[in-house]
Design an enzyme around this catalytic site. Structure first.
Site, PDB file in Angstrom:
ATOM      1  N   TRP A 330       0.764  -1.342  -0.145  1.00  0.00           N
ATOM      2  CA  TRP A 330      -0.016  -0.110  -0.102  1.00  0.00           C
ATOM      3  C   TRP A 330       0.953   1.212   0.017  1.00  0.00           C
ATOM      4  O   TRP A 330       0.622   2.140  -0.841  1.00  0.00           O
ATOM      5  CB  TRP A 330      -0.809   0.121   1.304  1.00  0.00           C
ATOM      6  CG  TRP A 330      -1.558   1.236   1.494  1.00  0.00           C
ATOM      7  CD1 TRP A 330      -2.832   1.554   0.919  1.00  0.00           C
ATOM      8  CD2 TRP A 330      -1.285   2.332   2.040  1.00  0.00           C
ATOM      9  NE1 TRP A 330      -3.418   3.009   1.131  1.00  0.00           N
ATOM     10  CE2 TRP A 330      -2.358   3.218   1.904  1.00  0.00           C
ATOM     11  CE3 TRP A 330      -0.209   2.888   2.880  1.00  0.00           C
ATOM     12  CZ2 TRP A 330      -2.378   4.694   2.736  1.00  0.00           C
ATOM     13  CZ3 TRP A 330      -0.096   4.077   3.594  1.00  0.00           C
ATOM     14  CH2 TRP A 330      -1.235   4.687   3.451  1.00  0.00           C
ATOM     15  N   HIS A 331       2.057   1.440   0.838  1.00  0.00           N
ATOM     16  CA  HIS A 331       3.035   2.424   0.788  1.00  0.00           C
ATOM     17  C   HIS A 331       3.541   2.851  -0.490  1.00  0.00           C
ATOM     18  O   HIS A 331       3.937   3.920  -0.835  1.00  0.00           O
ATOM     19  CB  HIS A 331       4.009   2.129   1.872  1.00  0.00           C
ATOM     20  CG  HIS A 331       3.332   2.479   3.367  1.00  0.00           C
ATOM     21  ND1 HIS A 331       2.728   1.247   3.999  1.00  0.00           N
ATOM     22  CD2 HIS A 331       3.268   3.399   4.004  1.00  0.00           C
ATOM     23  CE1 HIS A 331       2.468   1.804   5.133  1.00  0.00           C
ATOM     24  NE2 HIS A 331       2.784   3.148   5.310  1.00  0.00           N
ATOM     25  N   GLY A 332       3.583   1.658  -1.528  1.00  0.00           N
ATOM     26  CA  GLY A 332       4.452   2.166  -2.565  1.00  0.00           C
ATOM     27  C   GLY A 332       4.615   0.779  -3.479  1.00  0.00           C
ATOM     28  O   GLY A 332       4.533  -0.239  -3.081  1.00  0.00           O
ATOM     29  N   PHE A 513       2.946   8.478  -0.879  1.00  0.00           N
ATOM     30  CA  PHE A 513       1.989   7.328  -0.742  1.00  0.00           C
ATOM     31  C   PHE A 513       0.590   7.210  -1.050  1.00  0.00           C
ATOM     32  O   PHE A 513      -0.235   6.447  -1.198  1.00  0.00           O
ATOM     33  CB  PHE A 513       2.229   6.744   0.740  1.00  0.00           C
ATOM     34  CG  PHE A 513       3.660   6.580   1.229  1.00  0.00           C
ATOM     35  CD1 PHE A 513       4.348   6.011   0.333  1.00  0.00           C
ATOM     36  CD2 PHE A 513       4.200   6.846   2.280  1.00  0.00           C
ATOM     37  CE1 PHE A 513       5.950   6.181   0.609  1.00  0.00           C
ATOM     38  CE2 PHE A 513       5.225   7.128   2.669  1.00  0.00           C
ATOM     39  CZ  PHE A 513       6.342   6.388   1.844  1.00  0.00           C
TER      40      PHE A 513
END
Length: 513
Positions: A330-332, A513
């Site tokens: 989800w962060h990247g 993000f």
């Protein structure tokens, strides 16, 4: 638009709040909520007006799907089962997110694995897309579960687009926010909220522009040098890792404070998103303190639907690992984020398993193990590639050698026989150790020994799920904010220093993000 910019502080915010309080004086909720929606769209459009279309389409689409899910007779609506409608809604949200955030990453890996030459697209990542997408997926799931009441479309728009949280969170829950937007408390000039909101905002601004941005001057050169193939030795690797660990702390903590402060100016309380995570004595406790709304989201909408702890210990640990891997992605779009999530999944598995043995270690050891584990994982989070991260990790654990100052060669000659060299502490950058170390030590003291912003202002309940009960007694007497000349002077100095330091504006780390 950035909270830490002159145009925000001296143009956007005064105009937005000035007209808002004029509307409040008129006691017109029909104008107050639309005005906040309007300024939120202006805030978002300041970055790139084109993506207003995406944001508006996302809001309209999800409200429409949620509306049909909430209808009492939706079971028979054109013979469409509600689960299919939910799947369709979630699929469209994830499809948009996957295209903007992960498409080129997918193409890159396909080309690498199968020796293809598929061209990548020139895709600009819409700022905040992860946050407003996940917020609305949660809304759809809860609408399907019957946990949502019907609200006006304009209130739903504000729930999604409210500018203090739109770009980098916290991830909001409709149950916490919709009632506030519908409440008459929105239409009051509450001087306590204005004062406390300003205090919290100033403290957050100071964290960002004075501390976080200064620590970036020490973290960035080391990570950049490692990315170019330079080999960081023990001290350089640790300085880079610690500087980034603390930079991220003050950057994200500062943003979270500013978001809470800005919302409070509008008589709205956001949930606490950050509560001294580096004081945690276990990784389990760390995730109760770091990005708390994301942790809640992953638990409620990933971990529990996967089965949670309902089907035996093995499946529980598996669900923990899968949840953290998804949290990492989800962060990247990058393998470094995947490894970061996997590491935290592994940490949680070890943590839960260790608790079964009921072996109690001293708190200092528990804290030390947790902190080192978190710092190590942050290296993957920060590095552009796995190779860069591994190079720094090897340096942190001494595999790249240990370099000491030249003059120590004469004082401790025996060390040269144990793999030490004396070419200097910092060999791959021009950083000065005497400048770096004091900043890291001061930042650590603030992080580990001083109360956080929510503890300082807990008596006034600036955010949801925070009260005086959340703070330690010693903080109440010596640190809690209260109207006084000392606090006024201190905050005035902090505000002036922060504003004067805003000439080099930098985006918040979580904006990516």
């Amino acid at each position: 638009m950035l909270f830490n910019s002159y145009e925000f502080l001296f143009f956007f915010l005064p105009v937005a709040m000035g007209i808002f309080y004029f509307i409040v004086k008129l006691k017109s909720k029909r104008l107050a909520v639309p005005w906040l929606v309007f300024v939120s769209f202006i805030f978002y459009a300041w970055w790139n007006p084109v993506f207003l279309i995406l944001l508006g389409a996302s809001v309209c689409f999800n409200y429409g799907v949620g509306y049909f899910l909430l209808q009492k007779n939706y079971h028979s609506y054109k013979n469409i089962k509600p689960i299919y409608l939910l799947i369709f809604g979630v699929f469209i949200n994830l499809l948009a997110l996957a295209y903007y955030k992960y498409f080129n990453f997918f193409i890159l890996n396909m080309n690498t694995l199968f020796n293809l030459s598929i061209p990548s697209e020139n895709i600009i990542l819409p700022i905040g897309i992860s946050f407003f997408t996940f917020t609305q997926i949660a809304f759809l799931v809860d609408a399907y579960r019957g946990c949502v009441e019907e609200y006006r479309f304009i209130s739903y728009m504000l729930f999604v687009t409210f500018f203090p949280h739109l770009i980098a969170g916290p991830i909001l829950h409709h149950k916490e926010m919709m009632s506030q937007f519908e409440s008459d408390k929105l239409l009051k000039v509450n001087w306590e909220n204005i004062i406390i909101g300003t205090v919290v905002f100033i403290l957050g601004l100071f964290k960002k522009v004075i501390i976080a941005d200064h620590l970036a001057l020490y973290a960035t050169p080391i990570f950049d040098a490692a990315a170019q193939g330079n080999v960081p030795q023990l001290f350089e690797a640790w300085i880079g890792a610690l500087a980034y660990t603390l930079q991220l702390y003050f950057d994200f903590s500062g943003y979270s404070d500013m978001a809470i402060g800005l919302a409070l100016l509008c008589n709205v309380r956001l949930p606490v998103n950050f509560f001294s995570p580096y004081k945690a004595k276990s990784v389990i406790d760390f995730w109760r303190r770091w990005h708390m709304t994301l942790s809640r989201y992953l638990k409620d909408y990933v971990y529990i639907p996967l089965g949670g702890n309902r089907y035996g210990e093995f499946r529980r640990l598996r669900n923990l690992l899968v949840t953290m891997l998804l949290g990492g992605i989800w962060h990247g779009a990058g393998w470094t984020f995947f490894v970061w999530g996997g590491l935290h999944g592994f940490y949680l598995i070890v943590n839960h398993t260790w608790r079964k043995f009921e072996i109690c270690l001293p708190n200092i050891i528990n804290w030390g193990l947790t902190f080192v584990s978190v710092v190590t994982a942050w290296v993957f989070f920060r590095a552009d590639t796995l190779q860069t991260a591994i190079l720094i990790i090897k340096g942190m654990f001494g595999f790249n050698g240990i370099s000491l100052a030249e003059n120590l060669a004469y004082r401790i000659p025996l060390l040269s026989g144990f793999g030490f060299d004396f070419s200097g502490f910092m060999t791959i950058t021009n950083l000065s150790l005497t400048k770096v170390v004091p900043w890291i030590l001061i930042a650590l003291i603030i992080v580990l020994l001083l109360p956080n912003t929510m503890e300082l202002t807990a008596a006034y309940k600036p955010a949801l799920r925070i009260s005086a009960k959340n703070i330690e007694t010693k903080y109440v007497q010596y640190w809690q904010w209260k109207p006084s000349y000392v606090w006024s002077i201190a905050l005035g100095i902090i505000a002036v220093l922060s504003i004067l330091s805003m000439s080099n504006v930098s985006a918040f780390l979580y904006f990516q993000f």
